[in-house]
Write a protein that holds these residues in place. Structure first.
Motif, PDB file in Angstrom:
ATOM      1  N   SER A   1       0.829  -1.197   0.000  1.00 42.42           N
ATOM      2  CA  SER A   1       0.000   0.000   0.000  1.00 42.42           C
ATOM      3  C   SER A   1       0.861   1.242   0.000  1.00 42.42           C
ATOM      4  CB  SER A   1      -0.926   0.014   1.215  1.00 42.42           C
ATOM      5  OG  SER A   1      -1.833  -1.045   1.119  1.00 42.42           O
TER       6      SER A   1
ATOM      7  N   ARG B   1     -10.299  -6.724  -1.921  1.00 43.15           N
ATOM      8  CA  ARG B   1     -11.071  -5.512  -1.599  1.00 43.15           C
ATOM      9  C   ARG B   1     -11.932  -5.044  -2.761  1.00 43.15           C
ATOM     10  NH1 ARG B   1      -6.379  -1.658   0.790  1.00 43.15           N
ATOM     11  NH2 ARG B   1      -5.913  -2.809   2.680  1.00 43.15           N
TER      12      ARG B   1
ATOM     13  N   ARG C   1     -13.258   1.999  -6.292  1.00 44.52           N
ATOM     14  CA  ARG C   1     -13.954   0.743  -6.039  1.00 44.52           C
ATOM     15  C   ARG C   1     -14.324   0.053  -7.337  1.00 44.52           C
ATOM     16  NH1 ARG C   1     -13.938  -1.712  -1.597  1.00 44.52           N
ATOM     17  NH2 ARG C   1     -13.658  -0.347   0.144  1.00 44.52           N
TER      18      ARG C   1
ATOM     19  N   THR D   1      -8.356   5.881  -4.138  1.00 43.40           N
ATOM     20  CA  THR D   1      -8.960   4.568  -4.192  1.00 43.40           C
ATOM     21  C   THR D   1     -10.132   4.573  -5.149  1.00 43.40           C
ATOM     22  OG1 THR D   1      -8.310   4.158  -1.936  1.00 43.40           O
ATOM     23  CG2 THR D   1     -10.078   2.803  -2.780  1.00 43.40           C
TER      24      THR D   1
ATOM     25  N   THR E   1     -10.690  -3.006  -4.811  1.00 50.88           N
ATOM     26  CA  THR E   1     -10.220  -1.621  -4.831  1.00 50.88           C
ATOM     27  C   THR E   1      -8.729  -1.601  -5.098  1.00 50.88           C
ATOM     28  OG1 THR E   1     -11.840  -1.047  -3.151  1.00 50.88           O
ATOM     29  CG2 THR E   1     -10.009   0.457  -3.424  1.00 50.88           C
TER      30      THR E   1
ATOM     31  N   VAL F   1      -4.444  -8.256  -2.263  1.00 52.44           N
ATOM     32  CA  VAL F   1      -5.189  -7.340  -1.385  1.00 52.44           C
ATOM     33  C   VAL F   1      -6.185  -6.533  -2.206  1.00 52.44           C
ATOM     34  CG1 VAL F   1      -4.974  -5.294   0.101  1.00 52.44           C
ATOM     35  CG2 VAL F   1      -3.415  -7.235   0.402  1.00 52.44           C
ATOM     36  N   PHE F   2      -5.725  -5.961  -3.316  1.00 52.09           N
ATOM     37  CA  PHE F   2      -6.613  -5.171  -4.164  1.00 52.09           C
ATOM     38  C   PHE F   2      -7.773  -6.031  -4.668  1.00 52.09           C
ATOM     39  CE2 PHE F   2      -2.761  -2.433  -5.679  1.00 52.09           C
ATOM     40  CZ  PHE F   2      -2.754  -1.758  -4.469  1.00 52.09           C
TER      41      PHE F   2
END
Length: 181
Positions: free
Chosen positions: A20, A101, A29, A27, A103, A97-98
């Motif tokens: 990150s 999420r 979505r 960000t 995102t 992670v992205f």
């Protein structure tokens, strides 16, 4: 839990804050563009509902060129790749992670490593067409996708998701063009 799973889980948890930090920015979505067709329509709509880019030295045309480059390079190969260690650890953890999420965050003014400069004078129409052409080519592409410069090897569905998140991330800096009186 076996050792490999424990190591992978720990690496992902530890790498997420690092990733990150290395790939920071606004960000976007995935709910903005849940399908490829929605992304294409949003790009086309830019010709009819002009936007301005805020928080970035790039103009709208340059952002669209950047997005097109990313899609084109997923099929052709990126000019410069981060090291194999980075791609297989921090980069792949960042994508995980992205992806989880829905995102993506990254520096929205950071060019793709090794990519040619973005042309500030290119017309919006030309940049929209280039991005739509890249999106069409990707949708029809059946060859071997090239490793992402940071995330490493991605499947076509993963790349599609990454491209949609990338689009959504950049869309966060687009704002309605106000009329000048």
């Amino acid at each position: 839990m076996n050792r490999r799973k424990l190591l992978r889980s720990t690496t992902m948890l530890l790498a997420a804050p690092v990733a990150s930090t290395l790939l920071t920015g606004c960000t976007g979505r995935l709910k903005t563009f849940t399908t490829w067709k929605q992304g294409q329509q949003a790009v086309l709509d830019l010709l009819f509902v002009p936007k301005v880019v805020q928080g970035n030295a790039w103009n709208l045309s340059q952002v669209l060129q950047h997005l097109a480059q990313s899609i084109e390079y997923s099929m052709q190969g990126y000019p410069v790749l981060n090291g194999a260690w980075f791609r297989s650890t921090i980069g792949s953890a960042a994508f995980a992670v992205f992806n989880a999420r829905g995102t993506m965050s990254h520096d929205l003014a950071e060019p793709i490593p090794g990519a040619p400069p973005l042309d500030a004078s290119q017309t919006l129409k030309t940049s929209v067409q280039r991005l739509l052409d890249a999106m069409d080519a990707f949708a029809q592409f059946n060859g071997t996708l090239r490793p992402h410069f940071a995330y490493g090897e991605l499947t076509k569905p993963q790349y599609e998701r990454a491209h949609l998140m990338h689009l959504a991330n950049h869309w966060t800096q687009f704002h309605a063009k106000t009329a000048v009186a």
